[in-house]
Design an enzyme around this catalytic site. Structure first.
Site, PDB file in Angstrom:
ATOM      1  N   CYS A 155       3.763   9.853  -0.377  1.00 39.54           N
ATOM      2  CA  CYS A 155       2.465  10.175  -0.095  1.00 39.54           C
ATOM      3  C   CYS A 155       2.001  10.912  -1.420  1.00 39.54           C
ATOM      4  O   CYS A 155       2.752  12.014  -1.451  1.00 39.54           O
ATOM      5  CB  CYS A 155       2.161  10.932   1.132  1.00 39.54           C
ATOM      6  SG  CYS A 155       0.599  11.503   1.442  1.00 39.54           S
ATOM      7  N   ASN A 180       9.341   4.861   2.889  1.00 41.31           N
ATOM      8  CA  ASN A 180       9.311   4.063   4.391  1.00 41.31           C
ATOM      9  C   ASN A 180      10.576   3.631   4.828  1.00 41.31           C
ATOM     10  O   ASN A 180      11.444   3.407   3.893  1.00 41.31           O
ATOM     11  CB  ASN A 180       8.310   3.234   4.321  1.00 41.31           C
ATOM     12  CG  ASN A 180       6.865   3.602   4.182  1.00 41.31           C
ATOM     13  OD1 ASN A 180       6.319   3.556   2.853  1.00 41.31           O
ATOM     14  ND2 ASN A 180       6.147   3.772   5.163  1.00 41.31           N
ATOM     15  N   HIS A 189       5.581   4.901  12.238  1.00 40.13           N
ATOM     16  CA  HIS A 189       5.510   4.704  10.949  1.00 40.13           C
ATOM     17  C   HIS A 189       6.277   5.655  10.445  1.00 40.13           C
ATOM     18  O   HIS A 189       6.240   7.298  10.514  1.00 40.13           O
ATOM     19  CB  HIS A 189       3.967   4.979  10.402  1.00 40.13           C
ATOM     20  CG  HIS A 189       3.670   4.859   8.873  1.00 40.13           C
ATOM     21  ND1 HIS A 189       3.350   3.822   8.323  1.00 40.13           N
ATOM     22  CD2 HIS A 189       4.107   5.995   7.887  1.00 40.13           C
ATOM     23  CE1 HIS A 189       3.282   4.369   6.937  1.00 40.13           C
ATOM     24  NE2 HIS A 189       3.672   5.388   6.459  1.00 40.13           N
ATOM     25  N   HIS A 239       9.185   7.625   7.656  1.00 40.06           N
ATOM     26  CA  HIS A 239       9.778   7.628   6.500  1.00 40.06           C
ATOM     27  C   HIS A 239      11.054   8.288   6.378  1.00 40.06           C
ATOM     28  O   HIS A 239      11.477   8.999   7.458  1.00 40.06           O
ATOM     29  CB  HIS A 239       8.761   8.830   5.515  1.00 40.06           C
ATOM     30  CG  HIS A 239       7.449   8.111   4.900  1.00 40.06           C
ATOM     31  ND1 HIS A 239       7.500   7.487   3.820  1.00 40.06           N
ATOM     32  CD2 HIS A 239       6.452   7.853   5.553  1.00 40.06           C
ATOM     33  CE1 HIS A 239       6.238   7.014   3.579  1.00 40.06           C
ATOM     34  NE2 HIS A 239       5.430   7.018   4.879  1.00 40.06           N
ATOM     35  N   ARG A 265       0.884  -1.120   0.066  1.00 36.88           N
ATOM     36  CA  ARG A 265      -0.051  -0.035   0.007  1.00 36.88           C
ATOM     37  C   ARG A 265       0.838   1.249   0.148  1.00 36.88           C
ATOM     38  O   ARG A 265       0.914   1.939  -1.085  1.00 36.88           O
ATOM     39  CB  ARG A 265      -0.868   0.119   1.327  1.00 36.88           C
ATOM     40  CG  ARG A 265      -2.208   0.983   1.260  1.00 36.88           C
ATOM     41  CD  ARG A 265      -1.989   2.218   1.573  1.00 36.88           C
ATOM     42  NE  ARG A 265      -1.112   2.416   2.690  1.00 36.88           N
ATOM     43  CZ  ARG A 265      -0.690   3.802   3.181  1.00 36.88           C
ATOM     44  NH1 ARG A 265      -0.984   4.846   2.429  1.00 36.88           N
ATOM     45  NH2 ARG A 265      -0.116   3.834   4.255  1.00 36.88           N
TER      46      ARG A 265
HETATM   47 ZN    ZN Z   1       3.595   6.539   4.821  1.00 37.11          ZN
END
Ligand code: ZN
Length: 318
Positions: free
Chosen positions: A243, A252, A210, A212, A17
């Protein structure tokens, strides 16, 4: 060493994703499913498989239903579907294949409007409703606070704002709350401060992170997060990611780089580094370009025994 560094860490694989959503070339459904199968083979047990969003906004995720229909049937794997609104939640639940909804709220109004067309507070309300609809359907839901460490439009984000949002989200009893550094501006000291503050605001609700690696602080942030009490790390094989609604967002943290670091530090992840490196090589072919992750370029350490070499040796001595 601090006792936080002795507990096992769970990796959530987000490449199908977050890894792919911003890629220009359309990846085939079969390749997406192969990526998911490879992650499972490598020992990953929670995977963000797709998102249920408007295909006009995110064309790469237009095949969400087809990906779900082709997912391996596994009792031991949790499949996450990311959703931005009730419509997405309904679609995800209707597939019958999504175990956990991923709800997203955004720390600032400007980014929340760009990402999902609502205010920051509005995004918290929607996330809570999504969590409750997952629970009503007998599933669980996780919640992510995007731009927790900084906003591409508004700049600095107050730590108290994030703690307040996390407190609100916790009322809906999500499986966990994630702090997302959507544009990769966080530093380890910020990570430690924010997690400490958020933990105090949400009690027993677990924290996921999360990160990046936009500015090279990704792995340092992972290490700081574990020390501050996060046990679940989002990561993307190859370090893909970005994004579409956050200018300048990059990949990521790479799953194989995170697993290498944690393995070397004696922290259990359940993931097989060699299998992840193989998948990186496969994914490089699929994407047709070099991937940002580092460990696959140099190999693990100590180097694994090379079966090809030992076969050659046998033939020489025979
Ligand atoms: Zn992300």
């Amino acid at each position: 060493m601090d006792k936080m560094y002795t507990l096992p860490i769970e990796i959530v694989e987000v490449s199908p994703r977050d890894g792919l959503q911003n890629e220009k070339i359309q990846i085939g459904t079969g390749d997406k499913v192969s990526l998911i199968e490879r992650a499972i083979e490598a020992g990953i047990r929670r995977i963000e498989v797709t998102s249920f969003v408007n295909p006009r906004s995110v064309p790469q995720m237009a095949d969400a239903d087809d990906v779900c229909a082709a997912l391996p049937v596994r009792d031991d794997v949790t499949y996450i579907g990311l959703v931005m609104n009730q419509r997405g939640a309904d679609r995800a639940l209707a597939t019958g294949r999504i175990d956990q909804l991923g709800a997203v709220c955004v720390a600032t109004d400007t980014f929340a409007m760009a990402n999902q067309g609502q205010t920051s507070n509005g995004s918290v309300d929607v996330a809570k409703a999504i969590i409750r609809s997952a629970q009503a359907a007998g599933k669980s839901a996780q919640a992510t606070i995007a731009a927790s460490f900084g906003c591409p439009f508004e700049g600095e984000v107050a730590e108290d704002r994030i703690a307040g949002m996390a407190h609100e989200l916790a009322q809906a009893n999500p499986a966990e709350i994630a702090l997302a550094d959507t544009i990769g501006v966080g530093d380890p000291s910020h990570v430690t401060r924010l997690i400490t503050k958020v933990k105090a605001a949400i009690g027993d609700t677990p924290i996921r992170v999360h990160f990046h690696n936009t500015r090279g602080t990704g792995l340092a942030n992972v290490w700081a997060a574990i020390g501050a009490g996060a046990h679940t790390i989002d990561a993307s094989i190859g370090g893909l990611g970005g994004c579409p609604f956050a200018p300048g967002a990059a990949g990521n943290v790479a799953t194989e780089d995170v697993v290498y670091m944690l393995n070397r530090a004696g922290i259990e992840t359940g993931a097989d580094l060699d299998a992840l490196i193989e998948t990186n090589k496969w994914l490089t072919e699929i994407m047709g370009k070099e991937l940002p992750a580092l460990v696959a370029k140099s190999g693990g350490f100590p180097a694994p025994a090379n079966p090809q070499n030992s076969i050659d040796k046998k033939e020489e001595t025979a």
